[in-house]
Motif scaffolding. Structure first.
Motif, PDB file in Angstrom:
ATOM      1  N   ALA A 490     -12.243  13.095   8.197  1.00  0.00           N
ATOM      2  CA  ALA A 490     -11.037  12.306   7.937  1.00  0.00           C
ATOM      3  C   ALA A 490     -11.382  10.891   7.515  1.00  0.00           C
ATOM      4  N   ALA A 491     -12.384  10.287   8.159  1.00  0.00           N
ATOM      5  CA  ALA A 491     -12.758   8.909   7.830  1.00  0.00           C
ATOM      6  C   ALA A 491     -13.275   8.792   6.405  1.00  0.00           C
ATOM      7  N   ALA A 492     -13.899   9.866   5.901  1.00  0.00           N
ATOM      8  CA  ALA A 492     -14.453   9.838   4.546  1.00  0.00           C
ATOM      9  C   ALA A 492     -13.407  10.125   3.478  1.00  0.00           C
ATOM     10  N   HIS A 493     -12.217  10.544   3.893  1.00  0.00           N
ATOM     11  CA  HIS A 493     -11.172  10.887   2.926  1.00  0.00           C
ATOM     12  C   HIS A 493     -10.580   9.610   2.336  1.00  0.00           C
ATOM     13  N   PRO A 494     -10.520   9.484   1.010  1.00  0.00           N
ATOM     14  CA  PRO A 494     -10.000   8.244   0.412  1.00  0.00           C
ATOM     15  C   PRO A 494      -8.546   7.980   0.809  1.00  0.00           C
ATOM     16  N   ALA A 495      -8.247   6.725   1.101  1.00  0.00           N
ATOM     17  CA  ALA A 495      -6.880   6.354   1.470  1.00  0.00           C
ATOM     18  C   ALA A 495      -5.915   6.564   0.322  1.00  0.00           C
ATOM     19  N   SER A 496      -6.431   6.619  -0.904  1.00  0.00           N
ATOM     20  CA  SER A 496      -5.570   6.762  -2.082  1.00  0.00           C
ATOM     21  C   SER A 496      -5.360   8.209  -2.496  1.00  0.00           C
ATOM     22  N   ALA A 497      -6.073   9.163  -1.851  1.00  0.00           N
ATOM     23  CA  ALA A 497      -5.905  10.583  -2.172  1.00  0.00           C
ATOM     24  C   ALA A 497      -4.796  11.185  -1.317  1.00  0.00           C
ATOM     25  N   TRP A 498      -4.283  12.330  -1.735  1.00  0.00           N
ATOM     26  CA  TRP A 498      -3.209  12.979  -0.995  1.00  0.00           C
ATOM     27  C   TRP A 498      -3.755  13.731   0.210  1.00  0.00           C
ATOM     28  N   VAL A 499      -2.894  13.903   1.194  1.00  0.00           N
ATOM     29  CA  VAL A 499      -3.141  14.791   2.322  1.00  0.00           C
ATOM     30  C   VAL A 499      -2.067  15.865   2.265  1.00  0.00           C
ATOM     31  N   LEU A 500      -2.485  17.066   1.938  1.00  0.00           N
ATOM     32  CA  LEU A 500      -1.552  18.169   1.722  1.00  0.00           C
ATOM     33  C   LEU A 500      -1.766  19.217   2.811  1.00  0.00           C
ATOM     34  N   THR A 501      -0.675  19.677   3.404  1.00  0.00           N
ATOM     35  CA  THR A 501      -0.795  20.764   4.371  1.00  0.00           C
ATOM     36  C   THR A 501      -0.029  22.011   3.938  1.00  0.00           C
TER      37      THR A 501
END
Length: 776
Positions: A490-501
């Motif tokens: 999670a920490a490596a996930h870019p803040a500008s990318a989407w989080v899709l579930t």
């Protein structure tokens, strides 16, 4: 750059949902805490399209939705409400049908016409095949199913049920009617041939995956780029579009060049790409803000899977005859797909390979066509990801390493064809002639189609050990993740990318796969249900792996609206997608009937006296559903909420997940729906009130001595804690501190008393294990 969205809402247009309906939804979205509305494609699609990805005219906004005037009205109302619009755009393909206005021009004028170079068509292989007929041309002509008619432009055309195709200028002698000889005379004078469907092995155009009804566009050509985007750019220049989501970026010949050109034209308008990353794959250095977030589905599913329970389930799966690994199933599926659904693509690669061999005059005599095809086949199968980018943009070390590993695997499998494998590896790594470049580009376009069709759409239906682990881009053999590893991911996930579930492309909605994950937390309950189901008379002639699939699917959809009819429809699709229990082209109706009888018996058994094990699994799944929703809304990245999934939404794969959703009506229909809506609203409003925190705060995970774990977002004195605990009677707690808490030093935001006065339910959760061991 414009401010990032704080939360995106994904709305599917069509099926009665148009721009006016989207306008009516805006107040509810604002109340929910949404900053941007993401719309499925708006350009004019094929007649009767239910999704819009089959674009027929990229130069117009679809009149079915309200046309350009309707879209501009929506944009104005959305802007007044403080909501931006994100458009889904399809650069890779358009519809391959008479509805396509550019294709009709090609049918008249051929490759030298105005749009002749727009489509990815291989004219060297003969006339363009048009698989629009129910039977071969001669049979259809003899049966009176074809007719010569005057065309709208004064030229002739051949009409059939489903449309007309125009004749080339000067090729019509004025005759009309159904005379077979006249039809054959005119037909033979064209650069195309009408034929029946199901001729995929002989098609001349690049498809989207295995969908013959979609044709690839040569978007790398400047004129094609300009024509495809003309209307989109006009909408952007008018200030009506605040973001772009690009569909199927891996289908392009050169994604990097396309994205650089697009980014230079749209300026500050943010761009996200539909790109599926596998394993430790990284997104190339493209001018985009990130991906559309499939990785979040995998990570949240894995961290909420209990490895001890999965070990217990895995043991029974093997006893029941299930495959030892997903990798085995995937390898077999890839081989079948290359033999059948992608046979045309493999054949074209072999043709391109022979041309490259001849151009270099190296090994051309010693490598037979069979050697070349075998080597191509094994290299395609060995590709572990959707594609490499050796022909597109700066060469990356990870792509070089992936290709080297593919070479080693293929060389071990292909036997005496080692020289062909080595030669192909050299060409794919560094093409030195034009023919080699053509081969390398097409090879990289095919690997994604192969993995998608063999993995998501075949093996994922065959490997039913834990169907929640069979998602887009996932590896079911690595179905668990420790909380600490999840925190690092999670920490490596870019803040500008989407989080899709959940989305229109996921195989199940988040609430369904959380119910399925419950079986790893209550394995004894699941195995009790499996034993009872196997004892049903109707189970006798149903393979065990199919019973496992049906059992988990029924658990996921149980009790939802029309769940029986929806499960029945889904089971037919699932069996045909396996391509070994049944098939779309040649359905095994006996096997399908037996499976449907088992499903009906299972539903009747549960309906008459719902087992305690079923009730416990549903309760467990609902608890996991809240935990999964919380994680998806607080981890780094921009949450994208699929229509209706702000509340409980139980959906299977398309077409089930593309039904018009219950949107705008915020009345809860179940206690779980009420709780999830309240949780979503709390967290979305928190994100909207403190956008900087969710962009900048770090993300860590701490495990707790008494069991459970805590996800922590921290930025200065501001903190957000998500605690997942057991034996604590409240399995999910969310607390905020510092600026986030306002005047209070700290406060809990979940659970809390809801507006109705009822406290949120707090069923216990069996804690996700901290173990990250690999299953046998």
């Amino acid at each position: 750059m414009r401010a990032l969205p704080t939360a995106i809402y994904h709305l599917l247009l069509r099926d009665g949902v148009n721009f006016a309906a989207a306008e009516r939804l805006l107040p509810a979205l604002s109340d929910l805490g949404i900053s941007h509305l993401y719309l499925s494609p708006v350009m004019t699609a094929a007649s009767g399209s239910t999704h819009g990805y089959d674009v027929a005219d990229p130069t117009t906004v679809d009149p079915v939705l309200g046309g350009e005037a309707g879209f501009m009205s929506l944009a104005d109302v959305a802007m007044a409400a403080g909501i931006g619009l994100i458009l889904d755009f399809v650069p890779n393909h358009t519809v391959f049908s008479p509805d396509n206005v550019w294709l009709r021009d090609v049918l008249r004028f051929g490759p030298t016409g105005r749009y002749g170079g727009h489509f990815d068509i291989d004219w060297s292989r003969g006339p363009l095949l048009l698989p629009f007929l129910p039977d071969d041309f001669q049979t259809c002509a003899a049966e009176g199913l074809l007719r010569l008619v005057p065309g709208a432009d004064g030229q002739g055309a051949i009409a059939f049920d489903g449309g007309t195709v125009p004749l080339a200028p000067g090729s019509w002698d004025g005759r009309t009617g159904i005379d077979p000889d006249a039809l054959a005379y005119h037909h033979d004078r064209q650069l195309w041939r009408l034929t029946q469907g199901g001729v995929a092995a002989r098609i001349r155009h690049r498809r989207f995956f295995n969908v013959t009804e979609l044709v690839g566009m040569r978007i790398d050509d400047p004129q094609v780029f300009a024509d495809m985007h003309d209307t989109l750019f006009r909408l952007i220049d008018a200030g009506a579009v605040q973001g772009l989501r690009l569909d199927h970026i891996d289908g392009l010949a050169d994604p990097a060049a396309y994205l650089n050109r697009l980014a230079a034209r749209v300026g500050e308008v943010p761009i996200w790409v539909e790109k599926i990353l596998t394993g430790d794959e990284r997104l190339p250095a493209w001018p985009v803000l990130g991906t559309t977030g499939y990785a979040a589905v995998q990570a949240i599913t894995r961290v909420l899977t209990d490895p001890d329970g999965l070990t217990q389930i895995d043991r029974r799966w093997r006893v029941d005859g299930g495959a030892d690994s997903f990798a085995q199933v995937l390898d077999a599926a890839k081989r079948q797909i290359l033999d059948c659904e992608l046979a045309s693509e493999l054949r074209q690669l072999a043709i391109l390979g022979r041309a490259a061999l001849s151009a270099t005059d190296r090994l051309s005599a010693s490598v037979t066509d069979a050697d070349l095809t075998a080597a191509l086949r094994e290299l395609l199968i060995a590709c572990p990801r959707y594609r490499t980018y050796l022909t597109a943009g700066p060469r990356r070390a990870e792509d070089v390493a992936v290709l080297a590993a593919m070479r080693e695997v293929a060389a071990q499998t292909v036997g005496g064809g080692h020289p062909a494998v080595d030669w192909l590896h050299a060409v794919l790594l560094a093409p030195r002639v034009v023919e080699g470049t053509a081969l390398a580009i097409r090879f990289e376009q095919v690997t994604g189609a192969l993995l998608a069709k063999a993995g998501e759409d075949t093996a994922g239906y065959r490997y039913a050990r834990l169907i929640a682990a069979c998602e887009v881009g996932s590896d079911p053999d690595a179905a668990v993740m420790s909380p600490v590893a999840f925190g690092a991911t999670a920490a490596a996930h870019p803040a500008s990318a989407w989080v899709l579930t959940s989305s229109h492309d996921t195989k199940r909605s988040a609430d369904v796969w959380m119910r399925v994950l419950a079986i790893t937390h209550r394995a004894d309950d699941f195995l009790a249900l499996a034993d009872a189901a196997a004892a049903l008379t109707a189970a006798r002639h149903v393979p065990a792996r199919l019973r496992w699939y049906i059992l988990q699917s029924a658990l996921g959809l149980w009790g939802d609206a029309d769940f029986g009819d929806r499960l029945t429809a889904h089971l037919t699709k699932a069996m045909r997608e396996t391509k070994d229990l049944s098939d779309w082209d040649d359905p095994d109706t006996t096997a399908e009937d037996r499976a449907q009888a088992f499903l009906a018996a299972l539903i009747a058994d549960w309906h008459d006296d719902p087992p305690l094990a079923l009730r416990r699994l549903l309760e467990q799944g609902d608890t996991l559903g809240l935990i999964g929703a919380a994680l998806g809304l607080v981890v780094p990245g921009i949450p994208c909420v699929f229509q209706g999934c702000e509340g409980q939404s139980l959906l299977l794969t398309d077409p089930d997940n593309r039904r018009p959703a219950r949107i705008g009506d915020v009345r809860p229909i179940t206690p779980q729906d009420r709780d999830k809506r309240a949780l979503s609203r709390h967290l979305l409003h928190l994100r909207r009130a403190h956008p900087g925190f969710f962009t900048d705060a770090d993300c860590t995970v701490a495990t707790m001595p008494g069991g459970g774990w805590m996800l922590i977002r921290r930025d200065g004195d501001s903190r957000l804690h998500v605690t997942i605990a057991d034996p604590d009677p409240v399995p999910l707690r969310i607390a905020i501190e510092g600026r986030l808490a306002g005047s209070a030093a700290s406060r809990d935001i979940w659970p809390q008393t809801l507006s109705s006065g009822e406290p949120g339910r707090t069923p216990k959760v069996v804690r996700p294990s901290q173990s990250s061991r690999t299953l046998p």
